[in-house]
Design a protein around this motif. Structure first.
Motif, PDB file in Angstrom:
ATOM      1  N   ARG A   2       0.833  -1.199   0.000  1.00 26.95           N
ATOM      2  CA  ARG A   2       0.000   0.000   0.000  1.00 26.95           C
ATOM      3  C   ARG A   2       0.870   1.253   0.000  1.00 26.95           C
ATOM      4  N   GLY A  24       0.636   3.277  -9.825  1.00 30.51           N
ATOM      5  CA  GLY A  24      -0.797   3.094  -9.994  1.00 30.51           C
ATOM      6  C   GLY A  24      -1.146   2.195 -11.158  1.00 30.51           C
ATOM      7  N   GLU A  25      -2.355   1.692 -11.164  1.00 31.25           N
ATOM      8  CA  GLU A  25      -2.864   0.924 -12.299  1.00 31.25           C
ATOM      9  C   GLU A  25      -3.010   1.859 -13.495  1.00 31.25           C
ATOM     10  N   PRO A  31      -0.829  -6.915  -6.341  1.00 28.12           N
ATOM     11  CA  PRO A  31      -1.854  -6.259  -5.518  1.00 28.12           C
ATOM     12  C   PRO A  31      -1.381  -4.971  -4.868  1.00 28.12           C
ATOM     13  N   HIS A  32      -0.961  -3.992  -5.662  1.00 27.20           N
ATOM     14  CA  HIS A  32      -0.573  -2.699  -5.112  1.00 27.20           C
ATOM     15  C   HIS A  32      -1.796  -1.781  -5.024  1.00 27.20           C
ATOM     16  N   ARG A  33      -1.780  -0.916  -4.022  1.00 27.07           N
ATOM     17  CA  ARG A  33      -2.830   0.097  -3.896  1.00 27.07           C
ATOM     18  C   ARG A  33      -2.153   1.428  -3.594  1.00 27.07           C
ATOM     19  N   ILE A  34      -2.613   2.479  -4.230  1.00 24.64           N
ATOM     20  CA  ILE A  34      -2.024   3.794  -3.995  1.00 24.64           C
ATOM     21  C   ILE A  34      -3.133   4.798  -3.697  1.00 24.64           C
ATOM     22  N   ASP A  35      -2.987   5.521  -2.577  1.00 20.45           N
ATOM     23  CA  ASP A  35      -3.988   6.484  -2.126  1.00 20.45           C
ATOM     24  C   ASP A  35      -3.385   7.891  -2.099  1.00 20.45           C
ATOM     25  N   CYS A  37      -3.582  11.406  -0.299  1.00 22.78           N
ATOM     26  CA  CYS A  37      -4.058  11.857   1.001  1.00 22.78           C
ATOM     27  C   CYS A  37      -3.697  13.330   1.205  1.00 22.78           C
ATOM     28  N   HIS A  55      -8.787  10.910   0.172  1.00 21.72           N
ATOM     29  CA  HIS A  55      -8.468  10.379   1.501  1.00 21.72           C
ATOM     30  C   HIS A  55      -7.856  11.450   2.391  1.00 21.72           C
ATOM     31  N   GLU A  62      -1.753   3.724   7.291  1.00 24.30           N
ATOM     32  CA  GLU A  62      -1.868   2.301   6.960  1.00 24.30           C
ATOM     33  C   GLU A  62      -0.959   1.907   5.790  1.00 24.30           C
ATOM     34  N   ALA A  63      -0.173   2.849   5.302  1.00 24.24           N
ATOM     35  CA  ALA A  63       0.627   2.601   4.101  1.00 24.24           C
ATOM     36  C   ALA A  63       1.986   1.997   4.432  1.00 24.24           C
TER      37      ALA A  63
END
Length: 311
Positions: A2, A24-25, A31-35, A37, A55, A62-63
């Motif tokens: 993350r 990013g996709e 299974p990477h996720r990027i937020d 914030c 966010h 949580e990253a």
């Protein structure tokens, strides 16, 4: 895995898009996720743009990787709430990244004390004077200190992010993403910020690109520089200069990276037998393969493969 990107008012859209593009996709496998914030839901960006942020800053807690993409003014302290998130991330063991003037935020947070770091060359002197506990490298494209990374100005943020992607997911994956983004892979962090590169699209640039692509596809080859120069239609000296301008190092340095990348791809695909993998990648033997992993990644092939399974 993350990722959290910390945004702020008056942010540069280019700096913000750099980590989003690399991590990013649809580019990154796995299974990477990027937020994104920020302390506010709506931000002004340079160029008259407005950005809606999905966010709050607290989501960064949580990253696994927290990135500060630049900062709006080297003479203005980074916002305390952003500094607090960087400190919290470092304390819990997350990787913390400061792109360009984002290094100022990391230094304010104290996470660069006693470490090497870089930032935009035009602000390196200011950075060094303000943060004497940091060892500033004003020429490097990026500096990797393990849990903390910093990069130089603007475009070198791409190099830093691609390097980090290579660390986390393998050099092969980083090269694949670089090809999607149509940027040069394998630029080392030690390449000077102001190195002049061949004009994009020039005849010489295309010929060097073709040679590097050929060697990347056949890393087990042992090319003679004179033969490659003849193939490129230029002198040995010109080819050496072109390769250094494009990759930031010698042909030997680049070949080592290309061979390591192929080894990572083979191991990730289930290849067994280090001697066989070494032979397919152009290493003299398994000992040389293991030495390359340790020197470039700080891990043995077995340790690297185990880490990929956890990501």
């Amino acid at each position: 895995m993350r990722f959290a990107v910390l945004a702020y008012d008056a942010i540069s859209p280019f700096m913000l898009s750099t980590p989003l593009a690399v991590f990013g996709e649809p580019f990154v496998a796995g299974p990477h996720r990027i937020d994104m914030c920020a302390g506010e839901k709506r931000l002004r960006a340079t160029g008259g743009l407005t950005i809606e942020v999905p966010h709050p800053l607290a989501a960064a807690r949580e990253a696994d990787v927290v990135i500060l993409p630049g900062w709006r003014d080297a003479d203005e302290p980074v916002l305390p709430e952003i500094v607090a998130e960087l400190q919290a991330a470092h304390m819990r063991g997350a990787v913390v990244v400061g792109l360009c003037l984002g290094a100022f935020g990391l230094a304010q947070a104290g996470v660069l004390d006693g470490r090497r770091a870089t930032t935009h060359w035009a602000r390196a002197e200011t950075f060094a004077a303000r943060f004497p506990a940091v060892s500033v490298d004003p020429g490097a494209l990026f500096v990797d200190e393990g849990s903390v990374l910093t990069s130089a100005g603007i475009a070198s943020g791409l190099d830093c992010c691609l390097h980090l992607l290579g660390r986390l997911s393998g050099i092969g994956e980083a090269n694949r993403v670089a090809r999607h983004l149509v940027v040069a892979p394998q630029r080392s962090g030690t390449q000077p910020q102001w190195t002049e590169r061949p004009a994009i699209g020039s005849s010489a640039d295309r010929r060097v690109t073709e040679i590097l692509a050929l060697l990347r596809d056949n890393p087990q080859a042992l090319p003679a520089l004179d033969d490659l120069a003849a193939r490129a239609g230029m002198s040995r000296r010109s080819l050496t200069r072109q390769i250094r301008a494009r990759t930031g190092g010698s042909l030997g340095d680049w070949l080592k990276q290309a061979r390591l990348s192929r080894a990572q791809e083979l191991l990730a695909a289930g290849a067994r037998g280090m001697e066989d993998v070494a032979a397919q990648c152009g290493f003299p033997d398994a000992h040389a393969l293991r030495a390359a992993f340790r020197s470039e990644l700080g891990l043995t092939p077995t340790q690297w493969l185990a880490r990929q399974r956890l990501c």
